[in-house]
Design a protein around this motif. Structure first.
Motif, short mmCIF file in Angstrom:
data_model
loop_
_atom_site.label_atom_id
_atom_site.label_comp_id
_atom_site.label_asym_id
_atom_site.label_seq_id
_atom_site.Cartn_x
_atom_site.Cartn_y
_atom_site.Cartn_z
N ILE A 36 1.63 -3.80 -5.63
CA ILE A 36 0.88 -4.71 -4.75
C ILE A 36 0.85 -6.10 -5.34
O ILE A 36 1.07 -7.09 -4.63
CB ILE A 36 -0.56 -4.17 -4.52
CG1 ILE A 36 -0.50 -2.89 -3.67
CG2 ILE A 36 -1.44 -5.22 -3.88
CD1 ILE A 36 -1.79 -2.10 -3.65
N LEU A 37 0.60 -6.20 -6.65
CA LEU A 37 0.59 -7.50 -7.30
C LEU A 37 1.95 -8.18 -7.22
O LEU A 37 2.04 -9.36 -6.90
CB LEU A 37 0.17 -7.37 -8.77
CG LEU A 37 -1.31 -7.12 -9.03
CD1 LEU A 37 -1.54 -6.79 -10.51
CD2 LEU A 37 -2.14 -8.32 -8.62
N GLN A 38 3.01 -7.41 -7.47
CA GLN A 38 4.36 -7.99 -7.41
C GLN A 38 4.68 -8.48 -6.01
O GLN A 38 5.23 -9.56 -5.83
CB GLN A 38 5.41 -6.99 -7.89
CG GLN A 38 6.80 -7.58 -7.96
CD GLN A 38 6.90 -8.82 -8.85
OE1 GLN A 38 6.23 -8.94 -9.87
NE2 GLN A 38 7.71 -9.78 -8.43
N ARG A 39 4.32 -7.71 -5.02
CA ARG A 39 4.58 -8.10 -3.63
C ARG A 39 3.77 -9.35 -3.29
O ARG A 39 4.29 -10.26 -2.63
CB ARG A 39 4.20 -6.94 -2.69
CG ARG A 39 4.82 -7.06 -1.36
CD ARG A 39 6.32 -6.76 -1.48
NE ARG A 39 6.91 -7.05 -0.19
CZ ARG A 39 7.94 -7.85 -0.01
NH1 ARG A 39 8.55 -8.39 -1.02
NH2 ARG A 39 8.40 -8.08 1.18
N SER A 40 2.54 -9.45 -3.75
CA SER A 40 1.72 -10.63 -3.51
C SER A 40 2.35 -11.87 -4.14
O SER A 40 2.38 -12.94 -3.54
CB SER A 40 0.31 -10.43 -4.06
OG SER A 40 -0.34 -9.39 -3.39
N ARG A 41 2.85 -11.71 -5.36
CA ARG A 41 3.54 -12.83 -6.02
C ARG A 41 4.75 -13.28 -5.21
O ARG A 41 4.99 -14.47 -5.02
CB ARG A 41 3.99 -12.41 -7.42
CG ARG A 41 2.87 -12.13 -8.38
CD ARG A 41 3.43 -11.67 -9.73
NE ARG A 41 2.40 -11.08 -10.54
CZ ARG A 41 2.40 -9.83 -10.98
NH1 ARG A 41 3.41 -9.02 -10.72
NH2 ARG A 41 1.41 -9.38 -11.72
#
Length: 98
Positions: A36-41
């Motif tokens: 989720i964090l990677q996708r948000s970045r």
């Protein structure tokens, strides 16, 4: 990876299910959280790229180092609304000081 014996695994699954039902929350594994964090970045960088046709590597690296999902959400909004990539960089640097 740690695995539980099947009887304990079933007990754990039941416990998690009942807890989620009681709290109306979903369990997010650490792997899911990282995804989720990677996708948000990626959303922040992609939004900047669409708007300004180029994202400096320094900005990309700074965004990739952020592990706060609420900050990434805020930065996504900034990326959509900011008037220039330079203004975004200034706001990004300001976020790093807090």
């Amino acid at each position: 990876m740690l695995t539980l014996p099947s009887g304990l695994e079933q007990n754990f699954d039941n416990f998690v299910y009942k807890y989620e039902e009681a709290k109306k929350v979903e369990y997010v594994t650490s792997i899911e959280r990282r995804g989720i964090l990677q996708r948000s970045r990626e959303y922040v960088v992609e939004s900047l790229d669409v708007r300004f046709n180029h994202v400096p590597e320094t900005v990309v690296k700074k965004i990739q180092s952020i592990d706060d999902s609420s900050l990434l959400t805020k930065l996504l909004r900034e990326a959509i609304l900011v008037e220039s990539i330079e203004a975004f960089e200034k706001r990004l640097k300001k976020q790093g000081k807090h």
